[in-house]
Design a protein around this motif. Structure first.
Motif, mmCIF file in Angstrom:
data_model
loop_
_atom_site.group_PDB
_atom_site.id
_atom_site.type_symbol
_atom_site.label_atom_id
_atom_site.label_comp_id
_atom_site.label_asym_id
_atom_site.label_seq_id
_atom_site.Cartn_x
_atom_site.Cartn_y
_atom_site.Cartn_z
ATOM 1 N N TYR A 58 9.060 -13.180 -16.262
ATOM 2 C CA TYR A 58 9.800 -13.132 -15.015
ATOM 3 C C TYR A 58 10.690 -14.355 -14.838
ATOM 4 O O TYR A 58 11.772 -14.267 -14.256
ATOM 5 C CB TYR A 58 8.815 -13.026 -13.847
ATOM 6 C CG TYR A 58 7.971 -11.784 -13.894
ATOM 7 C CD1 TYR A 58 8.340 -10.657 -13.190
ATOM 8 C CD2 TYR A 58 6.792 -11.733 -14.652
ATOM 9 C CE1 TYR A 58 7.578 -9.502 -13.219
ATOM 10 C CE2 TYR A 58 6.025 -10.578 -14.694
ATOM 11 C CZ TYR A 58 6.423 -9.468 -13.980
ATOM 12 O OH TYR A 58 5.673 -8.334 -14.032
ATOM 13 N N VAL A 59 10.241 -15.489 -15.304
ATOM 14 C CA VAL A 59 11.034 -16.709 -15.164
ATOM 15 C C VAL A 59 12.330 -16.586 -15.950
ATOM 16 O O VAL A 59 13.400 -17.026 -15.492
ATOM 17 C CB VAL A 59 10.232 -17.940 -15.632
ATOM 18 C CG1 VAL A 59 11.103 -19.181 -15.600
ATOM 19 C CG2 VAL A 59 9.004 -18.139 -14.741
ATOM 20 N N ILE A 60 12.267 -15.959 -17.140
ATOM 21 C CA ILE A 60 13.477 -15.754 -17.940
ATOM 22 C C ILE A 60 14.464 -14.895 -17.160
ATOM 23 O O ILE A 60 15.669 -15.162 -17.153
ATOM 24 C CB ILE A 60 13.135 -15.105 -19.295
ATOM 25 C CG1 ILE A 60 12.353 -16.086 -20.160
ATOM 26 C CG2 ILE A 60 14.399 -14.651 -20.018
ATOM 27 C CD1 ILE A 60 11.929 -15.530 -21.500
ATOM 28 N N ALA A 61 13.946 -13.856 -16.480
ATOM 29 C CA ALA A 61 14.818 -12.994 -15.681
ATOM 30 C C ALA A 61 15.522 -13.795 -14.592
ATOM 31 O O ALA A 61 16.716 -13.611 -14.335
ATOM 32 C CB ALA A 61 14.007 -11.863 -15.073
ATOM 33 N N MET A 93 13.581 -6.572 -10.988
ATOM 34 C CA MET A 93 13.630 -6.922 -9.574
ATOM 35 C C MET A 93 13.857 -8.425 -9.388
ATOM 36 O O MET A 93 14.558 -8.842 -8.459
ATOM 37 C CB MET A 93 12.333 -6.493 -8.880
ATOM 38 C CG MET A 93 12.138 -4.985 -8.806
ATOM 39 S SD MET A 93 13.562 -4.123 -8.089
ATOM 40 C CE MET A 93 13.639 -4.869 -6.454
ATOM 41 N N VAL A 94 13.281 -9.234 -10.258
ATOM 42 C CA VAL A 94 13.539 -10.681 -10.213
ATOM 43 C C VAL A 94 15.034 -10.931 -10.379
ATOM 44 O O VAL A 94 15.631 -11.740 -9.652
ATOM 45 C CB VAL A 94 12.747 -11.414 -11.310
ATOM 46 C CG1 VAL A 94 13.153 -12.892 -11.357
ATOM 47 C CG2 VAL A 94 11.248 -11.299 -11.058
ATOM 48 N N SER A 130 11.821 -15.186 -5.825
ATOM 49 C CA SER A 130 12.303 -14.060 -6.636
ATOM 50 C C SER A 130 11.264 -13.648 -7.670
ATOM 51 O O SER A 130 10.989 -12.455 -7.862
ATOM 52 C CB SER A 130 13.621 -14.427 -7.325
ATOM 53 O OG SER A 130 14.639 -14.651 -6.390
ATOM 54 N N VAL A 131 10.674 -14.641 -8.347
ATOM 55 C CA VAL A 131 9.670 -14.357 -9.371
ATOM 56 C C VAL A 131 8.420 -13.737 -8.745
ATOM 57 O O VAL A 131 7.894 -12.719 -9.224
ATOM 58 C CB VAL A 131 9.311 -15.640 -10.155
ATOM 59 C CG1 VAL A 131 8.089 -15.397 -11.055
ATOM 60 C CG2 VAL A 131 10.504 -16.097 -10.989
ATOM 61 N N VAL A 132 7.935 -14.341 -7.669
ATOM 62 C CA VAL A 132 6.729 -13.834 -7.008
ATOM 63 C C VAL A 132 6.965 -12.423 -6.467
ATOM 64 O O VAL A 132 6.110 -11.537 -6.610
ATOM 65 C CB VAL A 132 6.288 -14.777 -5.875
ATOM 66 C CG1 VAL A 132 5.173 -14.143 -5.045
ATOM 67 C CG2 VAL A 132 5.820 -16.112 -6.450
#
Length: 327
Positions: A58-61, A93-94, A130-132
Motif C-alpha cells: 500500500y505504501v508503494i501505491a 484505493m490508496v 490514504s494507506v490506512v
C-alpha cells in the motif's frame, strides 16, 4: 476614492504581483521536474506495479500517487484502467485517495507558502490516512461495491474492413489491410528530444492551470487587501471549534483546485483564519469534489461513494484538529 481605499488596493495589488510571480515560477519548476521523473516511471509502469499480485504494498501505491500530478477528477480515467487491469483493490484505493492529495505541486506550494513543517505534516497525514483507508476498505470487503461494468474492457478499431473486391481506404495506423496487404508507410518526422517534450508538456499543463492559479491569487489578494482581519478571526479563528468541520465540508462542493486554494488560504491565514481550518479546507477541496463524485458513480455503488466521502471528510477534520493540537 479615499486614501484608505487606495492603500488597501495598493496592498492587494502588491500581494497579487508577489504571489503570481512566486507561484508561477514554482509551478513550472516542480512540474518540469515531475515530468522528468515520469520519463522513467510512466503511467503504464504504475499500472503494471499496482496490477501485480505479489503484494508490493500500500505504501508503494501512495508513493506512486505522490509522483503523479493528478487532480481529483483526472485520477478517474487512470482508476478505470487499474480496474480493467484487475489491480489490487486496496492499493488502488490508496492511489485514488493519495494521488490528488500528494500531488507534488501541492506539496511544493505548501512548502513555499506555509513552510516545510506544515508541508511535512500535510504529507504524512495524507499518506498515512490514504494507506490506512485503502487497507481497511479492502479488509471490510468494499470491493463488492465496484460496479461489474467497471471491469469491462471496450476495444474499438479504426481499421476499416472492406471486402477484397471493393476499393480500400487504408488507415495508415493499421498494420495491414483486411486483404493482408502491407500498410502504407508514413514518412518519419524529426522528433524533439525528450527534455524538450517534457518542457512542452509542462507548459501545456501550466496553460491549463494558469486561470485557476490566477483566480486563487486574485481572491487571496483581495481578501488580504480589503477584508478586515477581525471579521475572519471572529468566524474562523482558533477559538471557533466549528470552523474546522465547516471548512472540511464546504471544501468539497467548492472544488477549488489546490493551485488556487493554497494562495487563497495563505491570505486567510494572514487575516487570522486558524491554520487547522485552512488544512481542512485544502484537504476537502483537493481530495474530492462534486464532479469527481459524479464520475465515480460510473464505477462505484452508493456504499463505496459514501465510504470515499467519509474518508476525505474525516481526514480533513482530523488533520485540522491534529494540527491545532500539535502546533
Amino acid at each position: 476614492m479615499s486614501n484608505e481605499m487606495l492603500a488597501m488596493a495598493k496592498e492587494a495589488l502588491g500581494m497579487f504581483a508577489f504571489l503570481a510571480t512566486e507561484l508561477t515560477i514554482l509551478f513550472i519548476v516542480i512540474s518540469y521536474l515531475v515530468g522528468v521523473l515520469q520519463l522513467f516511471i510512466t503511467p503504464e509502469k504504475i499500472q503494471s506495479i499496482l496490477s501485480s499480485k505479489n503484494g508490493k504494498g500500500y505504501v508503494i501505491a501512495a508513493l506512486l500517487g505522490a509522483i503523479t500530478p493528478f487532480c481529483s477528477c483526472s485520477t478517474i480515467p487512470f482508476l478505470k484502467g487499474l480496474l480493467r487491469a484487475r489491480a489490487g483493490f486496496g492499493p488502488m484505493m490508496v492511489f485514488l485517495f493519495g494521488s490528488p492529495l500528494l500531488n507534488p505541486v501541492i506539496i511544493g506550494l505548501f512548502v513555499i507558502t506555509f513552510g516545510w513543517q506544515v508541508a511535512l505534516f500535510y504529507f504524512l497525514v495524507a499518506m498515512v490516512v490514504s494507506v490506512v483507508a485503502g487497507y481497511t476498505l479492502e479488509k471490510l470487503g468494499f470491493e463488492r461495491y465496484v460496479k461489474p461494468e467497471a471491469y469491462s474492457t471496450q476495444t474499438t478499431s479504426s481499421c476499416a474492413k472492406p471486402s477484397c473486391s471493393e476499393p480500400k481506404e487504408v488507415d495508415l495506423s493499421c498494420a495491414t489491410t483486411s486483404c493482408g496487404e502491407p500498410k502504407a508507410i508514413k514518412p518519419k518526422k524529426a522528433q524533439p528530444n525528450r527534455w524538450v517534450k517534457v518542457w512542452h508538456a509542462t507548459f501545456k499543463d501550466f496553460k491549463q492551470v494558469f486561470p485557476y492559479l490566477m483566480l486563487g491569487v486574485a481572491i487571496g489578494s483581495f481578501i488580504y487587501g480589503f477584508i478586515p482581519t477581525e471579521l475572519i478571526a471572529k468566524y474562523a479563528g482558533d477559538a471557533m471549534w466549528y470552523a474546522i468541520p465547516i471548512a472540511a465540508i464546504i471544501g468539497i462542493p467548492l472544488y477549488i483546485r489546490a493551485e488556487a486554494v493554497i494562495p487563497l488560504s495563505a491570505a486567510l491565514v494572514k487575516k487570522g483564519m486558524a491554520l487547522g481550518s485552512v488544512m481542512a479546507l485544502i484537504i476537502g477541496s483537493a481530495g474530492a469534489s462534486l464532479t469527481e463524485v459524479i464520475l465515480l458513480k460510473s464505477i462505484f455503488k452508493n456504499q463505496m461513494i459514501a465510504a470515499f466521502l467519509f474518508v476525505i471528510i474525516t481526514m480533513a477534520i482530523g488533520a485540522g484538529f491534529l494540527y491545532q493540537a500539535i502546533f
